[in-house]
Design a protein around this motif. Sequence first.
Motif, PDB file in Angstrom:
ATOM      1  N   ASN A 145       0.837  -1.197   0.000  1.00  0.00           N
ATOM      2  CA  ASN A 145       0.000   0.000   0.000  1.00  0.00           C
ATOM      3  C   ASN A 145       0.879   1.257   0.000  1.00  0.00           C
ATOM      4  OD1 ASN A 145      -2.748   0.994   0.110  1.00  0.00           O
ATOM      5  ND2 ASN A 145      -2.326   1.688   2.186  1.00  0.00           N
ATOM      6  N   GLU A 146       2.129   1.085  -0.379  1.00  0.00           N
ATOM      7  CA  GLU A 146       3.094   2.177  -0.364  1.00  0.00           C
ATOM      8  C   GLU A 146       3.108   2.927  -1.708  1.00  0.00           C
ATOM      9  OE1 GLU A 146       5.157   4.133   0.868  1.00  0.00           O
ATOM     10  OE2 GLU A 146       5.956   3.445   2.785  1.00  0.00           O
ATOM     11  N   THR A 147       4.088   3.783  -1.886  1.00  0.00           N
ATOM     12  CA  THR A 147       4.230   4.540  -3.127  1.00  0.00           C
ATOM     13  C   THR A 147       4.505   3.593  -4.295  1.00  0.00           C
ATOM     14  OG1 THR A 147       6.610   4.780  -2.824  1.00  0.00           O
ATOM     15  CG2 THR A 147       5.193   6.514  -1.871  1.00  0.00           C
ATOM     16  N   ASP A 148       4.309   4.085  -5.505  1.00  0.00           N
ATOM     17  CA  ASP A 148       4.568   3.262  -6.688  1.00  0.00           C
ATOM     18  C   ASP A 148       6.001   2.741  -6.695  1.00  0.00           C
ATOM     19  OD1 ASP A 148       1.992   3.700  -7.562  1.00  0.00           O
ATOM     20  OD2 ASP A 148       2.534   5.207  -9.065  1.00  0.00           O
ATOM     21  N   ALA A 149       6.956   3.603  -6.333  1.00  0.00           N
ATOM     22  CA  ALA A 149       8.361   3.199  -6.371  1.00  0.00           C
ATOM     23  C   ALA A 149       8.643   2.052  -5.406  1.00  0.00           C
ATOM     24  CB  ALA A 149       9.254   4.392  -6.054  1.00  0.00           C
ATOM     25  N   ILE A 150       8.046   2.115  -4.223  1.00  0.00           N
ATOM     26  CA  ILE A 150       8.261   1.048  -3.234  1.00  0.00           C
ATOM     27  C   ILE A 150       7.515  -0.212  -3.648  1.00  0.00           C
ATOM     28  CG2 ILE A 150       7.736   0.356  -0.857  1.00  0.00           C
ATOM     29  CD1 ILE A 150       8.461   3.270  -0.058  1.00  0.00           C
ATOM     30  N   ARG A 151       6.296  -0.071  -4.119  1.00  0.00           N
ATOM     31  CA  ARG A 151       5.539  -1.239  -4.590  1.00  0.00           C
ATOM     32  C   ARG A 151       6.278  -1.909  -5.756  1.00  0.00           C
ATOM     33  NH1 ARG A 151       1.059  -1.312  -6.705  1.00  0.00           N
ATOM     34  NH2 ARG A 151      -0.102  -2.867  -5.518  1.00  0.00           N
ATOM     35  N   ASP A 152       6.829  -1.108  -6.638  1.00  0.00           N
ATOM     36  CA  ASP A 152       7.575  -1.680  -7.769  1.00  0.00           C
ATOM     37  C   ASP A 152       8.751  -2.525  -7.272  1.00  0.00           C
ATOM     38  OD1 ASP A 152       5.864  -0.499  -9.577  1.00  0.00           O
ATOM     39  OD2 ASP A 152       7.234   1.124 -10.132  1.00  0.00           O
ATOM     40  N   GLN A 153       9.415  -2.055  -6.216  1.00  0.00           N
ATOM     41  CA  GLN A 153      10.518  -2.842  -5.658  1.00  0.00           C
ATOM     42  C   GLN A 153      10.013  -4.159  -5.083  1.00  0.00           C
ATOM     43  OE1 GLN A 153      13.659  -0.677  -3.335  1.00  0.00           O
ATOM     44  NE2 GLN A 153      12.302   1.075  -3.670  1.00  0.00           N
ATOM     45  N   PHE A 154       8.871  -4.107  -4.402  1.00  0.00           N
ATOM     46  CA  PHE A 154       8.315  -5.349  -3.858  1.00  0.00           C
ATOM     47  C   PHE A 154       7.984  -6.331  -4.981  1.00  0.00           C
ATOM     48  CE2 PHE A 154       4.927  -8.231  -2.816  1.00  0.00           C
ATOM     49  CZ  PHE A 154       5.329  -8.741  -1.595  1.00  0.00           C
ATOM     50  N   TRP A 155       7.301  -5.845  -6.017  1.00  0.00           N
ATOM     51  CA  TRP A 155       6.888  -6.746  -7.092  1.00  0.00           C
ATOM     52  C   TRP A 155       8.089  -7.257  -7.879  1.00  0.00           C
ATOM     53  CZ3 TRP A 155       2.814  -9.191  -6.392  1.00  0.00           C
ATOM     54  CH2 TRP A 155       1.659  -8.605  -5.888  1.00  0.00           C
ATOM     55  N   SER A 156       9.124  -6.475  -7.979  1.00  0.00           N
ATOM     56  CA  SER A 156      10.345  -6.953  -8.638  1.00  0.00           C
ATOM     57  C   SER A 156      10.951  -8.115  -7.858  1.00  0.00           C
ATOM     58  CB  SER A 156      11.353  -5.812  -8.772  1.00  0.00           C
ATOM     59  OG  SER A 156      12.549  -6.269  -9.362  1.00  0.00           O
ATOM     60  N   LEU A 157      10.990  -7.997  -6.530  1.00  0.00           N
ATOM     61  CA  LEU A 157      11.484  -9.083  -5.688  1.00  0.00           C
ATOM     62  C   LEU A 157      10.593 -10.314  -5.813  1.00  0.00           C
ATOM     63  CD1 LEU A 157      12.369  -6.978  -2.521  1.00  0.00           C
ATOM     64  CD2 LEU A 157      14.014  -8.147  -4.003  1.00  0.00           C
ATOM     65  N   PHE A 158       9.286 -10.084  -5.784  1.00  0.00           N
ATOM     66  CA  PHE A 158       8.339 -11.196  -5.896  1.00  0.00           C
ATOM     67  C   PHE A 158       8.499 -11.905  -7.237  1.00  0.00           C
ATOM     68  CE2 PHE A 158       4.229 -12.922  -7.234  1.00  0.00           C
ATOM     69  CZ  PHE A 158       3.855 -13.680  -6.133  1.00  0.00           C
ATOM     70  N   ASP A 159       8.565 -11.138  -8.316  1.00  0.00           N
ATOM     71  CA  ASP A 159       8.658 -11.737  -9.657  1.00  0.00           C
ATOM     72  C   ASP A 159       9.937 -12.560  -9.812  1.00  0.00           C
ATOM     73  OD1 ASP A 159       6.241 -10.593 -10.383  1.00  0.00           O
ATOM     74  OD2 ASP A 159       7.168  -8.850 -11.334  1.00  0.00           O
ATOM     75  N   SER A 160      11.049 -12.040  -9.324  1.00  0.00           N
ATOM     76  CA  SER A 160      12.315 -12.763  -9.431  1.00  0.00           C
ATOM     77  C   SER A 160      12.294 -14.052  -8.625  1.00  0.00           C
ATOM     78  CB  SER A 160      13.472 -11.880  -8.957  1.00  0.00           C
ATOM     79  OG  SER A 160      13.604 -10.745  -9.777  1.00  0.00           O
ATOM     80  N   TRP A 161      11.580 -14.010  -7.489  1.00  0.00           N
ATOM     81  CA  TRP A 161      11.504 -15.179  -6.611  1.00  0.00           C
ATOM     82  C   TRP A 161      10.522 -16.223  -7.150  1.00  0.00           C
ATOM     83  CZ3 TRP A 161       7.001 -16.411  -3.784  1.00  0.00           C
ATOM     84  CH2 TRP A 161       7.137 -17.459  -2.856  1.00  0.00           C
ATOM     85  N   VAL A 162       9.335 -15.768  -7.625  1.00  0.00           N
ATOM     86  CA  VAL A 162       8.290 -16.721  -7.978  1.00  0.00           C
ATOM     87  C   VAL A 162       8.537 -17.368  -9.337  1.00  0.00           C
ATOM     88  CG1 VAL A 162       6.606 -15.248  -9.240  1.00  0.00           C
ATOM     89  CG2 VAL A 162       5.795 -17.053  -7.695  1.00  0.00           C
ATOM     90  N   GLY A 163       9.236 -16.683 -10.239  1.00  0.00           N
ATOM     91  CA  GLY A 163       9.450 -17.229 -11.570  1.00  0.00           C
ATOM     92  C   GLY A 163      10.035 -18.623 -11.579  1.00  0.00           C
ATOM     93  N   PRO A 164      11.153 -18.855 -10.862  1.00  0.00           N
ATOM     94  CA  PRO A 164      11.740 -20.198 -10.833  1.00  0.00           C
ATOM     95  C   PRO A 164      10.818 -21.258 -10.228  1.00  0.00           C
ATOM     96  CG  PRO A 164      13.343 -18.564 -10.133  1.00  0.00           C
ATOM     97  CD  PRO A 164      12.032 -17.860 -10.229  1.00  0.00           C
ATOM     98  N   LEU A 165       9.952 -20.857  -9.263  1.00  0.00           N
ATOM     99  CA  LEU A 165       9.024 -21.815  -8.658  1.00  0.00           C
ATOM    100  C   LEU A 165       8.045 -22.351  -9.689  1.00  0.00           C
ATOM    101  CD1 LEU A 165       8.019 -20.184  -5.260  1.00  0.00           C
ATOM    102  CD2 LEU A 165       9.875 -21.745  -5.745  1.00  0.00           C
ATOM    103  N   LEU A 166       7.614 -21.475 -10.566  1.00  0.00           N
ATOM    104  CA  LEU A 166       6.614 -21.871 -11.578  1.00  0.00           C
ATOM    105  C   LEU A 166       7.259 -22.600 -12.738  1.00  0.00           C
ATOM    106  CD1 LEU A 166       4.524 -18.576 -11.573  1.00  0.00           C
ATOM    107  CD2 LEU A 166       4.191 -20.629 -10.168  1.00  0.00           C
ATOM    108  N   ALA A 167       8.554 -22.422 -12.905  1.00  0.00           N
ATOM    109  CA  ALA A 167       9.247 -23.052 -14.039  1.00  0.00           C
ATOM    110  C   ALA A 167       9.700 -24.467 -13.714  1.00  0.00           C
ATOM    111  CB  ALA A 167      10.467 -22.211 -14.421  1.00  0.00           C
ATOM    112  N   GLU A 168       9.715 -24.813 -12.427  1.00  0.00           N
ATOM    113  CA  GLU A 168      10.233 -26.140 -12.040  1.00  0.00           C
ATOM    114  C   GLU A 168       9.316 -27.258 -12.520  1.00  0.00           C
ATOM    115  OE1 GLU A 168      10.689 -25.989  -7.834  1.00  0.00           O
ATOM    116  OE2 GLU A 168      12.383 -24.612  -7.914  1.00  0.00           O
TER     117      GLU A 168
END
Length: 310
Positions: free
Chosen positions: A287-310
């Motif tokens: 629920n933070e600023t766009d810049a902070i939310r973007d950082q969260f989603w970048s971390l999430f995307d980098s983490w979740v991608g390999p889980l879905l590719a396995e």
Amino acid sequence: MQLVQDPLVDNLKGLEVFRVTGPDDKMIRAAFIASSAEKPRGSVILAPGRTEYIEKYAETITDLLARGFHVLTVDHRGQGWSDRLGSTHFAGHLDSFTKAAEHLARAVEAVSDRLTGRRVLLSHSMGGAICLEALLVDAIPNVVGAAFSAPMWGILGPPGMKLLAKSLVVAGKAKDVAPSLPTMWQPEAFEANQVTHDLKRFARNNALMLAEPALQIGGPTNGWLDEAFKALASFTPARLSRLNMPILVVSAEGETIVDNSSHVRICGQLPNAQLRIIPGARHELLNETDAIRDQFWSLFDSWVGPLLAE
């Protein structure tokens, strides 16, 4: 099932709201929305924090849909439009974090055939304590990973808070709001808030609560505090060491509500956890600023991608 309407909620075409009976015939409100992607990537089970409710997470649900996920979320036991448990409707009471985990699991079971693909948990604050307990007792099947936003694995507060809460529970005041905490919700000035730097999102959340007073909730009860401390104490190294799935924990550098040192401790006891800190962020990362939310989603995307590719 009723929803508070605003543009972000209205954009969730096809959101299905339903109620689920829990372990003692109490009801919680839940919501499911299917991805419109031709090939959905999987399903996210979204667990909000204390005082929160489905409508507040409309933007996060939209973000997850854009990533190709089906989404299930809930009003946790004792809050939102779920059955309230305190001495008054507005007392923030939770009688058991284990029961809350069971309630979440029953919501998953209710739409289990539609939560297709790999399942990922995404939780915030108190939802992080509920989800960690659910994982430790294997309450939700087929989960391949869990992401935690500022999880409530430790609570910042005055000395003696734990002992005082326990003594008041013993005195029969479990369902009463803890001393010195507000018995009713009131809109707060943006300048005084501790959860976000984003004025627009802060104002939206106030507007939702003002539009539907039934969603409002005051301070936690003595019983909530007592149960929270019991739950946090149960996250022992012996239990944590058996949880071997990939886990992402994201802390807010400017945290004033949960104890970030607990993130360091618990991540160090989990076999497959990574801890990231977002500089300058306050407690409500989603629920933070766009810049902070973007950082969260970048971390999430980098983490979740390999889980879905396995």
